[in-house]
Write an enzyme that holds these catalytic residues in place. Structure first.
Site, PDB file in Angstrom:
ATOM      1  N   GLY A 113     -35.922  12.794 -37.005  1.00  0.00           N
ATOM      2  CA  GLY A 113     -35.195  13.137 -36.809  1.00  0.00           C
ATOM      3  C   GLY A 113     -34.404  13.319 -38.262  1.00  0.00           C
ATOM      4  N   PRO A 144     -41.838  10.033 -36.857  1.00  0.00           N
ATOM      5  CG  PRO A 144     -42.646  10.165 -38.245  1.00  0.00           C
ATOM      6  CD  PRO A 144     -42.745   9.101 -37.227  1.00  0.00           C
ATOM      7  N   GLY A 145     -41.749  13.830 -35.919  1.00  0.00           N
ATOM      8  CA  GLY A 145     -42.534  15.202 -35.253  1.00  0.00           C
ATOM      9  C   GLY A 145     -42.859  16.131 -36.769  1.00  0.00           C
ATOM     10  NE  ARG A 152     -37.979  25.113 -34.806  1.00  0.00           N
ATOM     11  CZ  ARG A 152     -37.175  24.829 -36.207  1.00  0.00           C
ATOM     12  NH1 ARG A 152     -37.621  25.698 -36.489  1.00  0.00           N
ATOM     13  NH2 ARG A 152     -36.293  24.397 -35.858  1.00  0.00           N
ATOM     14  CB  CYS A 191     -39.004  43.761 -22.716  1.00  0.00           C
ATOM     15  SG  CYS A 191     -37.822  45.021 -22.079  1.00  0.00           S
ATOM     16  CD  GLU A 192     -35.130  39.204 -22.001  1.00  0.00           C
ATOM     17  OE1 GLU A 192     -34.035  39.208 -22.978  1.00  0.00           O
ATOM     18  OE2 GLU A 192     -35.637  38.554 -21.320  1.00  0.00           O
ATOM     19  CE1 TYR A 224     -40.729  19.371 -31.555  1.00  0.00           C
ATOM     20  CE2 TYR A 224     -39.492  19.377 -32.880  1.00  0.00           C
ATOM     21  CZ  TYR A 224     -40.423  18.758 -31.849  1.00  0.00           C
ATOM     22  OH  TYR A 224     -40.032  17.805 -31.941  1.00  0.00           O
ATOM     23  CE1 TYR A 226     -33.048  23.525 -29.398  1.00  0.00           C
ATOM     24  CE2 TYR A 226     -35.404  24.102 -30.487  1.00  0.00           C
ATOM     25  CZ  TYR A 226     -34.977  23.794 -29.701  1.00  0.00           C
ATOM     26  OH  TYR A 226     -35.655  22.659 -29.166  1.00  0.00           O
TER      27      TYR A 226
END
Length: 410
Positions: free
Chosen positions: A227, A269-270, A307, A337-338, A365, A311
Site C-alpha cells: 500500500g 508491493p505491486g 484508473r 462512448c462514455e 493497473y 478511482y
C-alpha cells in the site's frame, strides 16, 4: 522519462521512435526502474529477514514476472490464472503465495495440488480446509485489522466493512477451528489498502498483527502487505520507505524476541514496484475547441487505462511531440462512448492532431485492468531492458475479439 536536447527519452531511448516502431496506444515499461524500486525496498528493510512478494495483479505480463524473479522477488497471486502465469515465468511453487478472496473451494484444492502457499480469508473456507487437509498442509490467514487506511475508499481493504480477511474480532472462532481440525497456521497476513502515506498507519497495523500472532505458536512469517504511496505529480506526499522500513523492521525484530523465534517479514508491493516504471503512449486524433473547453481526443480510452475514471486517479500527461510549444489548456479524453476523461484542464505544450502524448505512472493497473469495451483491441506492451526495446505483448487484432465466440445460425 527525461527531456534531453529537446527529445523525450526513457533509459536513453527516444519515446517518439518507440511510438513509430510499435504503434500506439502502447505500454512501455522501464526494466531498470523496476530493479531500482526492488533494491530500494530491500535496503529499507535490510535490518529484518525480509521477503518481497510481488503483487502480480498490478501487471501480470510473463516477461515482467520473469524480471521480478531474476531480481529475487517472489510472487503473490490472487487468482489461479496468476499462479499459472507465475509458473510459466519460471517460479517454483514454493515461491508463490495464493491469497484469493471469496473463491470456490475447488480453487483452494487446485492450489494445494500445485504446491503453492495459501492464505485463507474467511471462516467458511478455513473450516472446509481443516476438514479436508487437517494438519497435512499448512496455510496462512488473511486478517482484517478493522483499520481504515488508504487514498480512496475503493482501495481501502482493512476496515470493518471490507470484504477482505477474517476480522481480528473473530480470533476465538479461528482458534476453535484450529483445535478442531489440527490446522497448521504458518503465517498471518494483513493488507489495509493502497496509497497509504503515513508511517504510523503501517505501524498501527503492525501492532494489531503482533498482538494477534501471540495466539499462533508455529508461525513462519508475518505478511504486512503493502500500500506504499507513490508520486503521481510534483509535490505529492509519498510513503517514506526508508523511515517506515527502519521502524517496522525494528518493531518486527523486537516482536520476534518476545515470540521466541525469528520469523520472516513479508511484503507484497505491486504499484510501488511497477507504477513509475510504466508509460502509456497515445496519439491525438482530434483537437476540438468548444466555447468552454478545448478537448484533445486520443486513440485510447478507459478500456486501456481505467484508473482516472474508476478511482479519480491522476496521471501526469506530457506532449512528447512538441516539447517547446506554448502551453495551452486542454481536457484530454478518450474514444470510448462514455464520459472518458484522462485529465481535465491540463496545461500542455500546444497539442496538434497527430501528436504523441505520454501518460506517466501507467505501469500498475493499466494493461492488467484493460478490456475490449466498445470492441476495441488492447495495446501492445514493450519492455526496455539492457538498452533495448523488447516487444513483450503483441497488439491485439480484430480476430482476437472473436476468440471464444460461437456464431450460431439464426
Amino acid at each position: 522519462m527525461e527531456l534531453i536536447n529537446g527529445t523525450y527519452t526513457i533509459q536513453g531511448i527516444d519515446v517518439l521512435k518507440l511510438a513509430n516502431q510499435f504503434g500506439t496506444p502502447l505500454y512501455v515499461y522501464d526494466g531498470a526502474r523496476i530493479a531500482e524500486q526492488i533494491t530500494k525496498l530491500k535496503s529499507a528493510y535490510s535490518a529484518a529477514n525480509v521477503k518481497i512478494k510481488y503483487a502480480a495483479k498490478a501487471l501480470t505480463n510473463v516477461s515482467i514476472l520473469k524480471l521480478m524473479r531474476k531480481n529475487g522477488v517472489g510472487m503473490e497471486a490472487v487468482s489461479l490464472g496468476e499462479v499459472h502465469l507465475a509458473l510459466r515465468a519460471g517460479y517454483l511453487p514454493g515461491e508463490i503465495t495464493f491469497t484469493p478472496s471469496g473463491v470456490d473451494f475447488s480453487e483452494i484444492e487446485e492450489a494445494v495440488t500445485l504446491g503453492v502457499a495459501i492464505n485463507i480469508d474467511n471462516l467458511s473456507t478455513l473450516q472446509k480446509f481443516g476438514a479436508r487437509y487437517k494438519d497435512t498442509y499448512p496455510c496462512g490467514l488473511r486478517l482484517n485489522p478493522n483499520i481504515m487506511a488508504g487514498g480512496n475508499i475503493k482501495i481501502s481493504t482493512g476496515h470493518s466493512n471490507s470484504k477482505f480477511g477474517i476480522s481480528v474480532l473473530q480470533l476465538e472462532e479461528i482458534l476453535t477451528l484450529m483445535r478442531t481440525f489440527g490446522i497448521r497456521i504458518s503465517g498471518l497476513h494483513i493488507h489495509t489498502g493502497s496509497d497509504i502515506k503515513e508511517t504510523e498507519a503501517f505501524l498501527k497495523t503492525a501492532e494489531v498483527l503482533f498482538e494477534t500472532a501471540k495466539s499462533f505458536p508455529d508461525l513462519n512469517f508475518l505478511d504486512f502487505g503493502s500500500g506504499f504511496k507513490v508520486a503521481y505529480k510534483d509535490g505529492d506526499i509519498v510513503t517514506d520507505i526508508q523511515e517506515l522500513g527502519g521502524k517496522l523492521a525494528k518493531a518486527f525484530n523486537e516482536f520476534c524476541q518476545r515470540y521466541g523465534r525469528n520469523l520472516e517479514l513479508w511484503l507484497e508491493p505491486g504499484k510501488f514496484l511497477v507504477s513509475e516504471a510504466g508509460t502509456m503512449l497515445v496519439q491525438v486524433n482530434v483537437v476540438k475547441p468548444t466555447p468552454t473547453v478545448t478537448f484533445a481526443g486520443v486513440n485510447s480510452g478507459l478500456n486501456h487505462l481505467i484508473r482516472p475514471m474508476m478511482y479519480d486517479a491522476y496521471h501526469h500527461i506530457i506532449n512528447v511531440s512538441n516539447p517547446s510549444g506554448t502551453q495551452q489548456r486542454y481536457t484530454v479524453v478518450g474514444y470510448i462512448c462514455e464520459t472518458d476523461t484522462f485529465g481535465s484542464d491540463r496545461d500542455l505544450n500546444e497539442v496538434r492532431e497527430g501528436d504523441i502524448l505520454a501518460f506517466k505512472n501507467a505501469g500498475a493497473y493499466g494493461f492488467s485492468m484493460a478490456s475490449n469495451y466498445n470492441s476495441r483491441v488492447r495495446p501492445a506492451e514493450v519492455l526496455l531492458i539492457n538498452g533495448e526495446a523488447k516487444l513483450i505483448r503483441e497488439r491485439e487484432k480484430f480476430e482476437d475479439l472473436l476468440k471464444g465466440q460461437v456464431v450460431i445460425d439464426l
